[in-house]
Design an enzyme around this catalytic site. Structure first.
Site, mmCIF file in Angstrom:
data_model
loop_
_atom_site.group_PDB
_atom_site.id
_atom_site.type_symbol
_atom_site.label_atom_id
_atom_site.label_comp_id
_atom_site.label_asym_id
_atom_site.label_seq_id
_atom_site.Cartn_x
_atom_site.Cartn_y
_atom_site.Cartn_z
ATOM 1 N N GLY A 289 6.645 100.717 -25.042
ATOM 2 C CA GLY A 289 5.222 100.479 -25.231
ATOM 3 C C GLY A 289 4.622 99.687 -24.096
ATOM 4 O O GLY A 289 4.364 100.209 -23.019
ATOM 5 N N GLY A 290 4.401 98.382 -24.317
ATOM 6 C CA GLY A 290 3.709 97.549 -23.330
ATOM 7 C C GLY A 290 4.359 97.551 -21.961
ATOM 8 O O GLY A 290 3.676 97.501 -20.932
ATOM 9 N N SER B 246 10.466 96.810 -28.593
ATOM 10 C CA SER B 246 10.377 95.748 -27.574
ATOM 11 C C SER B 246 11.518 95.822 -26.566
ATOM 12 O O SER B 246 12.207 94.833 -26.289
ATOM 13 C CB SER B 246 10.352 94.363 -28.248
ATOM 14 N N GLY C 2 5.871 94.906 -30.628
ATOM 15 C CA GLY C 2 4.789 94.008 -30.253
ATOM 16 C C GLY C 2 4.936 92.597 -30.777
ATOM 17 O O GLY C 2 4.019 91.786 -30.662
ATOM 18 N N GLU D 248 12.211 103.237 -34.236
ATOM 19 C CA GLU D 248 11.411 102.062 -33.880
ATOM 20 C C GLU D 248 11.395 101.090 -35.062
ATOM 21 O O GLU D 248 10.725 101.333 -36.063
ATOM 22 C CB GLU D 248 9.985 102.479 -33.500
ATOM 23 N N GLU E 260 2.396 103.149 -36.140
ATOM 24 C CA GLU E 260 0.979 102.766 -36.172
ATOM 25 C C GLU E 260 0.125 103.873 -36.779
ATOM 26 O O GLU E 260 -0.848 103.600 -37.482
ATOM 27 C CB GLU E 260 0.514 102.419 -34.747
ATOM 28 N N ASN F 180 4.926 104.978 -23.871
ATOM 29 C CA ASN F 180 3.823 105.227 -24.801
ATOM 30 C C ASN F 180 2.700 104.258 -24.452
ATOM 31 O O ASN F 180 2.780 103.060 -24.762
ATOM 32 C CB ASN F 180 4.302 105.023 -26.247
ATOM 33 N N TRP F 181 1.655 104.765 -23.793
ATOM 34 C CA TRP F 181 0.600 103.883 -23.300
ATOM 35 C C TRP F 181 -0.292 103.357 -24.423
ATOM 36 O O TRP F 181 -1.006 102.381 -24.236
ATOM 37 C CB TRP F 181 -0.262 104.637 -22.280
ATOM 38 N N LYS F 182 -0.304 104.044 -25.552
ATOM 39 C CA LYS F 182 -1.165 103.678 -26.689
ATOM 40 C C LYS F 182 -2.631 103.684 -26.229
ATOM 41 O O LYS F 182 -2.995 104.450 -25.334
ATOM 42 C CB LYS F 182 -0.732 102.344 -27.287
ATOM 43 N N HIS G 186 4.473 108.039 -35.249
ATOM 44 C CA HIS G 186 4.565 106.640 -34.822
ATOM 45 C C HIS G 186 4.131 105.732 -35.971
ATOM 46 O O HIS G 186 3.242 106.056 -36.757
ATOM 47 C CB HIS G 186 3.682 106.418 -33.593
#
Length: 640
Positions: A623-624, A602, A562, A556, A486, A397-399, A484
């Site tokens: 994610g990251g 994470s 994050g 999640e 967010e 998930n590049w966000k 998600h």
């Protein structure tokens, strides 16, 4: 209806390009002559040497033929349809100029097989251009005759076949002769019709003695017996490698009382030079140069007439020798009219090209069908150990990260890396909307699935800034992330909103990765189970069993996204097992055991092996760590 129209356009273009390329390939010299006419009409007669033009003629024929085959078999659908559209975009204005200016009689797009007027050619190209635009717009609507894994066979065999056809036609002569001087033609009858004032293709055919200008056309055509005609349009350019053989054939003709003439458009200087080089004793006659090039595609070439009828033609590379000319012609096979050569050549093409590809297509379809049957059988087998049957997935998930150029570069790097080293799990990258269409053009979605990070809860309308599920699907994406944390927190997406998004995504055949999870406060209060259950019940438990089977769940823990905090493998397994249990309560154990549940908190290359080893964790929503190919690959490799 759209699929039908696209495939009809595809078949029309394929057949036309195959025919156009094939008739050029079987007569590359004829294509060369037509190109010379084009250059003369454009006052560029000496712009390219003949050898370069001939190479271009062979290449053009091969390109047209192969493009037609590729389109017919739906090979490289996007690239093939675009190249065809570019060619027609160039040819259509050119043929309009031909129709208006009329510098040459016909365009030669189908050689001598089908002669169209310049206006007919222009309107034909308008129709083909419209068909090309249609297939360019919807290339993926073209169904395949051969599976992607076997397309290389069609590609290489088609190229080899058409180049061999052109090469053999240059060495010998065209396998298909569409001109008015083919074997079996009664020249006497055609000449008589022309002399009576009827329209005839023999209007420029004449034979005049070079020494005194006497017209001996009727004498030659009315000869009751055999006549050899050595055809050399331009003696200055004629191949002189078979001089001895030509002289032997002349001696054979003289010994048996057959007429033998050399026909050329060269003047006295060219004739005398040829005689000096070859020692030729046979008489020369003058004939129109274009007519001679039409009679036989060889310089020189040899014709054998009997009672004014063409019964044999030879290129200079295939002249009869002393082993062929052992008796008078009426006792030899070469002195008789051959069987129907057109039928024979059609059968040869069918046996050497059409039949192998037909067998390949049928075999490939049977193989794909049996593969589908096996898949269906396996899917209907009595319950196996489900932990081994569930699909394992690592989704990135590049966000809101990376501009278009950086995103495309990352996707290309991942694509090449995973093509070289196949992953042991499903891989998906979910990107911002701006990346989707660009990445879909090159991404091998048999290896990496492509998804969006969100879609609207409305189908269409005045919702500025929103992107619908249909729009996402139209880019080539297969997946979409919904729910998600967010989106729930920052954009206040409620269970009802997410329910609409899920329904619209499934309506447009998108696979939903549905996110659920609890906050730190909820975790510390021990409410994680009731939170995830409520999120499922509010948005996806309304689905039928069939539709729910298409959902991928991503758990999640919001408190671990994050933050650098990670749920222990035991904590993650515990709640994954609980999620599977409430799915079982709703849809039954078989559905629960089939449902893929990802961990999304994470996850890194360092902890992925431990997490993925748990029986209820089927992969990760990353994610990251998905923003760098090496980091993402490290997590994917956890399944090894």
């Amino acid at each position: 209806m759209k699929k039908t129209i696209v495939n009809l356009c595809r078949l029309l273009l394929g057949v036309v390009f195959i025919l156009s390329g094939f008739v050029k390939a079987v007569d590359p010299l004829g294509t060369l002559y037509k190109m010379q006419d084009y250059l003369l009409a454009m006052h560029l007669g000496k712009w390219l040497p003949d050898m370069a033009l001939l190479a271009f003629a062979v290449g053009l024929a091969a390109l047209e033929f192969c493009l037609g085959i590729f389109l017919l078999f739906a090979i490289r659908r996007r690239a093939t349809s675009r190249v065809i559209a570019v060619i027609l975009s160039i040819m259509t204005p050119l043929t309009l100029w031909l129709a208006l200016a009329n510098p040459i009689s016909d365009c030669g797009c189908f050689g001598d097989a089908l002669v169209l007027t310049n206006w007919q050619t222009f309107w034909k190209n308008i129709i083909l251009l419209a068909a090309a635009i249609t297939v360019v717009k919807w290339p993926l609507e073209m169904f395949r005759f051969v599976s992607k894994s076997n397309q290389w066979i069609v590609i290489n065999y088609s190229m080899l076949f058409i180049l061999v056809i052109s090469g053999w036609s240059l060495y010998d002569r065209p396998q298909f002769d569409f001109r008015p001087y083919q074997e079996g033609t009664d020249l006497r009858k055609g000449w008589t019709q022309m002399m009576e004032g009827n329209e005839s293709p023999y209007a420029d055919f004449f034979i005049e003695k070079a020494d005194d200008g006497e017209d001996i056309t009727e004498q030659v055509l009315n000869n009751e017996g055999y006549t050899f005609l050595l055809v050399a349009p331009w003696l200055e350019k004629a191949d002189d490698s078979q001089l001895d053989l030509i002289n032997q054939i002349y001696e054979y003709a003289k010994d048996n009382g057959y007429l033998f003439y050399g026909l050329t458009a060269s003047g006295e200087t060219g004739i005398n030079r040829w005689r000096d080089i070859t020692g030729a004793e046979y008489p020369f006659c003058l004939t129109d140069g274009t007519t001679l090039k039409t009679i036989i595609r060889s310089n020189p070439g040899l014709l054998l007439l009997k009672d004014g009828t063409v019964i044999r033609k030879w290129s200079h590379n295939r002249l009869p020798n002393e082993y062929d000319l052992t008796s008078p012609l009426d006792e030899l096979e070469i002195g008789q009219a051959p069987d129907n050569t057109t039928t024979r050549h059609i059968v040869e093409v069918m046996l050497w090209f059409v039949l192998p590809l037909a067998i390949l297509s049928v075999t490939d379809r049977l193989w794909m069908w049996t593969k589908w049957i096996r898949k269906q059988h396996n899917s209907n087998c009595i319950y196996k150990k489900e932990t081994k049957m569930r699909k394992k997935i690592v989704a990135g998930n590049w966000k809101m990260n990376m501009n278009l150029q950086d995103g495309v570069a990352l996707a290309k790097e991942l694509n090449e890396t995973l093509k070289a080293e196949k992953p042991n799990c499903g891989v998906v990258i979910c990107t911002p909307f701006i990346h989707l269409a660009s990445i879909a053009q090159f991404l091998d979605q048999n290896i990496i699935g492509l998804g969006a990070e969100n879609c609207a809860d409305k189908e269409k309308g005045a919702f500025t800034g929103e992107v619908s599920a249909e729009m996402v699907k139209s880019t080539g994406a297969q997946y979409v992330i919904l729910g998600h944390s967010e989106r729930r927190e920052y954009y206040k997406e409620t269970p009802e909103i997410l329910k609409e998004k899920v329904l619209l995504a499934q309506k447009n055949d998108l696979k939903v990765i549905f996110c659920i999870g609890e906050s730190l406060e909820e975790r510390e209060a021990g409410k994680q189970n009731e939170v995830v259950k409520a999120e499922l019940e509010g948005s996806v438990f309304n689905l039928s069993e069939e539709d729910f089977r298409k959902i991928v769940i991503a758990y999640e823990p919001i408190w671990a996204i994050g933050t650098g905090k990670t749920a222990t493998a035991e904590q993650a397994e515990e709640i994954h097992a609980y999620i599977r249990s409430i799915i079982a309560e709703k849809y039954g154990q078989a559905v629960a055991d089939d449902t893929t549940i990802l961990y999304g908190g994470s996850c890194k290359a360092s902890n992925a092996p431990e997490l993925f080893a748990k029986p209820d964790i089927d992969g990760g929503l990353i994610g990251g760590a998905s923003l760098k190919a090496a980091d993402f690959k490290g997590i994917i490799d956890a399944f090894k």
